[in-house]
Scaffold this motif. Structure first.
Motif, mmCIF file in Angstrom:
data_model
loop_
_atom_site.group_PDB
_atom_site.id
_atom_site.type_symbol
_atom_site.label_atom_id
_atom_site.label_comp_id
_atom_site.label_asym_id
_atom_site.label_seq_id
_atom_site.Cartn_x
_atom_site.Cartn_y
_atom_site.Cartn_z
ATOM 1 N N ALA A 1 2.503 -22.428 27.073
ATOM 2 C CA ALA A 1 1.293 -23.027 26.613
ATOM 3 C C ALA A 1 0.756 -22.515 25.996
ATOM 4 N N TRP A 2 0.726 -21.222 25.486
ATOM 5 C CA TRP A 2 -0.080 -20.585 24.637
ATOM 6 C C TRP A 2 -0.026 -20.366 23.247
ATOM 7 N N HIS A 3 -1.157 -21.155 22.362
ATOM 8 C CA HIS A 3 -1.048 -20.711 20.993
ATOM 9 C C HIS A 3 -2.149 -20.634 20.426
ATOM 10 N N PRO A 4 -2.736 -19.521 18.987
ATOM 11 C CA PRO A 4 -3.571 -19.191 18.576
ATOM 12 C C PRO A 4 -4.417 -20.118 18.748
ATOM 13 N N ARG A 5 -5.702 -19.576 19.030
ATOM 14 C CA ARG A 5 -7.097 -20.024 19.023
ATOM 15 C C ARG A 5 -7.561 -18.891 17.986
ATOM 16 N N PRO A 6 -8.188 -18.694 16.995
ATOM 17 C CA PRO A 6 -9.481 -19.037 15.817
ATOM 18 C C PRO A 6 -10.501 -18.392 16.106
ATOM 19 N N ARG A 7 -10.815 -19.577 17.415
ATOM 20 C CA ARG A 7 -12.368 -19.018 17.343
ATOM 21 C C ARG A 7 -12.678 -18.280 18.324
ATOM 22 N N TYR A 8 -11.872 -18.393 20.046
ATOM 23 C CA TYR A 8 -11.518 -17.460 20.222
ATOM 24 C C TYR A 8 -11.051 -15.427 19.925
ATOM 25 N N LEU A 9 -10.579 -15.818 19.125
ATOM 26 C CA LEU A 9 -10.183 -14.709 18.104
ATOM 27 C C LEU A 9 -11.325 -13.963 18.046
ATOM 28 N N GLY A 10 -11.944 -14.898 17.090
ATOM 29 C CA GLY A 10 -13.343 -14.054 16.338
ATOM 30 C C GLY A 10 -14.287 -13.036 17.600
ATOM 31 N N LYS A 11 -14.361 -14.249 18.507
ATOM 32 C CA LYS A 11 -15.329 -14.397 19.646
ATOM 33 C C LYS A 11 -15.077 -12.656 20.656
ATOM 34 N N MET A 12 -13.633 -12.447 20.562
ATOM 35 C CA MET A 12 -13.738 -11.449 21.088
ATOM 36 C C MET A 12 -13.453 -10.230 20.031
ATOM 37 N N ALA A 13 -12.774 -10.051 19.233
ATOM 38 C CA ALA A 13 -12.897 -9.551 17.698
ATOM 39 C C ALA A 13 -14.536 -8.929 17.700
ATOM 40 N N ALA A 14 -15.609 -9.540 17.805
ATOM 41 C CA ALA A 14 -16.728 -9.670 17.651
ATOM 42 C C ALA A 14 -17.377 -8.396 18.977
ATOM 43 N N ARG A 15 -16.861 -9.137 20.044
ATOM 44 C CA ARG A 15 -17.220 -8.342 21.106
ATOM 45 C C ARG A 15 -16.335 -7.089 21.376
ATOM 46 N N ALA A 16 -15.191 -6.899 21.132
ATOM 47 C CA ALA A 16 -14.370 -5.536 21.446
ATOM 48 C C ALA A 16 -15.326 -4.460 20.141
#
Length: 526
Positions: A229-244
């Motif tokens: 049940a995976w699908h892209p999560r733009p908000r989470y991806l943005g948060k992850m990229a910023a934290r990285a």
């Protein structure tokens, strides 16, 4: 497909439970480091045919152009990996507590973000090809090297996911066996195919990177399975990229200190100088990989202890792993540096001028051993401070590299001296990084973290004497008999004078199996 059990969490309390957990952690580090270090010895053996075939069949200048492109691709790939080499372990640990979804889904989040950034990176290099080919290309196939960026980045993420499950064997298979041997075999095959011979170096590199990706993907799917049940999560991806960002900076700068020299040589000197230096760098890659071979297994162990605030155990692990690394590095550095002319001669007479660069590079890796171990902790507890130190170190290296190259050019020195200048700049930068990061980590952990022991000197002295005697032999005898003799002399003394019971854990294949052994190791360690 069901997941294997997660790494066991240590008890929250103190006492014997904590001591047993610390001993188990050290046993895990020993087993993982032993597996990875052995794998990178295989990697060195796999790289030798590639270097020999490449320099003998394609020449120093073509290898220099390949090296200049290779370092830019690796830097871009590390950026595209978004710090997941170390950040994924923390995301998986936090995801289990915060119910952010199955671990497989979290890994796929990282892979999707990496692919997006990879597409952007490839577009930039296609628009500005001079960044990757400052001296031009050798064939029309060279531009295809850019396609290695997404594969390299995804492989980093998949291997980090496997390391979280304490699977270091997959890293060894992908990076130490499949990639170098694929590259060594295909570079010779492509040379004898008329339509592909001019692009043999680029095509062999591309084939090796994708072979490594398939190897990592196969193990990952067997361990984690497909996402649910995976699908892209733009908000989470943005948060992850910023934290990285701090992790990306740390990864890129740490690796960049070993690539910046090649890049600057490519910008300020001829392809021949880059080719000479690249050969020396590849030979010196074994002690460097010994240092990074502990990283995949060190990250999950450190994050586990940080989670319960066990700073004393982390300091113990840093000291222990740091000594393992420097002890192994010093022996290998001596064995390769003393018969340096014979080693460099494998690439042909034109490469021998880089012997000085080889010796300095090997010394640089020993000097920089403490920096990587310290950074493995600092990226979690002082990300911004670590990043600031790393930026200062790479700026120092860049300034020194340019200064030494221009000075050699002003004095009319040979290409070999320019290569040695780049190596000296790297040595100064790595030594400064080790000193500063160790001092910062010592202050934060409130415990000593140094990996230095005088036994290293006691072991090096007789090894140097034996090595000098071996240089009196013909070059072929230096390689066949000299290198083993140096290693044997150094190894015997360091084992007798430098290694205690806890140090010898690295060489015990059954370590961590018997409870009694764990208790003994814990007692000796304390």
């Amino acid at each position: 497909m069901s997941l294997p059990p997660a790494p066991p969490a240590p008890p929250a309390g103190g006492g014997s439970g904590t001591a047993a957990s610390d001993s188990a952690d050290m046993a895990t580090l020993a087993k993982g480091g032993r597996t990875n270090a052995a794998g990178f010895i295989i990697r060195l053996l796999g790289n030798i045919p590639f270097l020999f075939i490449g320099y003998r069949l394609y020449g120093v200048e073509d290898m220099g152009r390949f090296a200049a492109a290779f370092v830019v691709i690796e830097i871009f790939a590390l950026i595209c990996a978004l710090g997941e080499k170390r950040g994924l372990a923390q995301r998986l640990s936090e995801g289990a507590d915060n119910s952010e979804g199955p671990p497989t889904n979290l890994v796929f989040d990282g892979m999707l973000a990496s692919l997006i950034v990879s597409v952007i990176a490839c577009a930039i290099l296609l628009i500005f090809p001079r960044l990757i080919f400052p001296s031009g290309t050798s064939s029309d196939f060279d531009i295809w090297m850019i396609a290695a960026i997404p594969a390299f980045a995804l492989t980093e993420i998949l291997l980090a996911a496997q390391a979280y499950r304490y699977d270091i064997a997959t890293t060894v298979r992908a990076r130490a066996i499949v990639e170098p041997w694929t590259r060594s075999i295909t570079v010779g095959v492509f040379f004898f195919i008329p339509a592909l011979s001019e692009g043999g170096l680029a095509l062999a590199f591309l084939a090796s990177i994708y072979a490594g990706l398939l190897t990592a993907a196969w193990s990952f799917l067997r361990t984690y399975g497909l996402p649910k049940a995976w699908h892209p999560r733009p908000r989470y991806l943005g948060k992850m990229a910023a934290r990285a960002v701090p992790l990306v900076g740390a990864d890129v700068i740490e690796r960049g200190t070993r690539l910046l020299d090649v890049f600057l040589l490519g910008q300020f000197t001829s392809p021949a100088a880059v080719g000479i230096y690249f050969f020396a760098k590849e030979v010196a890659s074994l002690p460097q990989k010994l240092k990074t071979s502990f990283e995949p297994i060190l990250s999950p162990v450190i994050t586990k202890n940080l989670k319960i605030g066990n700073m004393g155990a982390i300091a113990d692990q840093v000291r222990q792993v740091g000594f393992w690394i420097i002890a192994l590095q010093a022996g290998i550095a001596l064995a390769l540096a003393i018969p340096g002319e014979a080693v460099m001669g494998l690439g042909g007479p034109a490469i021998v001028g880089g012997t000085g660069a080889l010796a300095i590079l090997l010394a640089a890796e020993v000097a920089g051993s403490m920096a990587v171990v310290s950074e493995s902790v600092l990226v979690y507890i002082a990300r911004k401070r670590n990043l600031a130190i790393s930026i200062g170190v790479i700026a120092l290296q860049g300034a020194l590299t340019i200064a030494f190259i221009l000075l050699a050019d002003h004095w009319g020195l040979s290409e070999g001296f320019k290569a040695a200048g780049a190596a000296l700049a790297l040595a100064c930068a790595l030594a400064a990084s080790s000193l500063v990061k160790a001092l910062v980590l010592k202050k934060l952990l409130k415990a000593p973290v140094s990996n230095w022991r005088w036994a290293l000197v006691y072991a090096a002295a007789p090894a140097v004497v034996v090595g000098f005697l071996m240089t009196l032999l013909p070059e072929w005898a230096e390689l066949i008999f000299g290198i083993p003799a140096i290693l044997a002399t150094y190894g015997y003394v360091i084992w007798k004078r430098g290694f205690g019971e806890s140090d010898r854990m690295l060489f015990r294949r059954n370590v961590g199996v018997e409870p009694e052994a764990d208790e003994e190791a814990s007692t000796a360690h304390q």
